[in-house]
Design an enzyme around this catalytic site. Structure first.
Site, short mmCIF file in Angstrom:
data_model
loop_
_atom_site.label_atom_id
_atom_site.label_comp_id
_atom_site.label_asym_id
_atom_site.label_seq_id
_atom_site.Cartn_x
_atom_site.Cartn_y
_atom_site.Cartn_z
N TYR A 177 0.84 -1.21 0.00
CA TYR A 177 0.00 0.00 0.00
C TYR A 177 0.87 1.26 0.00
O TYR A 177 0.67 2.17 -0.82
CB TYR A 177 -0.91 -0.01 1.23
N LYS A 181 1.32 4.18 -2.96
CA LYS A 181 1.01 5.60 -2.74
C LYS A 181 2.23 6.48 -2.96
O LYS A 181 2.11 7.62 -3.45
CB LYS A 181 0.45 5.80 -1.32
#
Length: 276
Positions: A177, A181
């Site tokens: 994750y 990002k």
């Protein structure tokens, strides 16, 4: 010495009708929001419609899409629902095609769709890594490739990418994750450089924990009382964020008020990243 509890946040409404607030209005504009059926996407759709925008929402949750459509229409704005899964190349492609079939004018694109898989790096499978990057990064590329050309043709547009504070700090269990990002923030900078000459503004918004429905489900649990208290103490404001606070900053980035803001990855973290 015991830490005094943080004062409760006073409810603050954003009165966009006041004189001097016109730069924060989106009257006559159309905003397309991925992941718009719930959470941050729903909050952003609601706030943008309050600011005068017609809304297109992309999502998988049919009931959630209907709920946000009702909210937007109660604000006397049009709302187009696009039920698609942007995790696949075909799904993201269809979402862009449907959006352009519904309207040839999209002034704002909010790339909000995102997923997370909580796993240590050594336990992260190739499939999970691919799933996270497909939604968090590839869908941004594909939707932008579909929607931005008509912005360039008209010489105006705003792209707001919803990233995460996890792009800046190491968070155990969120390797895929956080990496997706961080890549999104770099993609944002490159988009800003390439499209800036066409008067297209591109920025990323990077929240910490936000108390969406999912956020409440996780952090309101009695088993999370101690971890929540510890995490909130690391934030100088000693609390997590609210969806409306993300929506307010997204509105700033989508509006004329931010016309000289370009290529930033803006932390929305109550001071977490500057705390000692």
């Amino acid at each position: 010495m015991a830490q005094e509890p943080a004062p409760k946040r006073a409810d603050v409404t954003c009165d966009l009708e006041r004189p001097g607030m016109k730069d924060f209005r989106l009257d006559g504009q159309r905003a397309l929001i991925s992941g718009g059926s719930k959470g941050l996407g729903a909050a952003i759709a609601e706030r943008f419609s309050e600011a005068g925008a017609d809304i297109g929402v992309i999502g998988r949750d049919r009931e959630g899409l209907r709920r946000i459509q009702e909210i937007v229409e109660n604000n006397h704005r049009n709302c187009w629902v696009i039920e698609e899964d942007v995790s696949s190349i075909k799904g993201a492609g269809r979402a862009g095609e449907k959006a352009l079939a519904l309207s040839s004018q999209w002034d704002v694109l909010v790339n909000n769709a995102g997923i997370a898989r909580v796993q240590s790096i050594l336990e992260t499978s190739q499939d999970d890594w691919s799933d996270v990057f497909s939604v968090n990064l590839r869908s941004v590329l594909l939707l932008s490739q579909a929607i931005v050309p008509q912005m360039i043709k008209r010489g105006h547009g705003k792209v707001v990418n919803i990233s995460s504070i996890g792009a800046f700090i190491g968070t155990p269990g969120l390797g895929a994750y956080a990496a997706s990002k961080a890549a999104l923030n770099q993609l944002t900078r490159t988009m800003a450089v390439e499209w800036g000459p066409h008067n297209i503004h591109v920025n990323a918004l990077c929240p910490t924990v936000i108390l969406t429905e999912m956020g409440h489900d996780i952090w309101d649990s009695p088993s999370m009382e101690k971890p929540r208290r510890e995490k909130e103490q690391r934030i100088p404001l000693h609390r997590f964020g609210e969806p409306s606070e993300v929506a307010n900053v997204a509105l700033f980035l989508a509006s004329a008020a931010s016309d000289f803001v370009q290529g930033v990855s803006l932390p929305l973290d109550g001071g977490l990243t500057i705390a000692p």
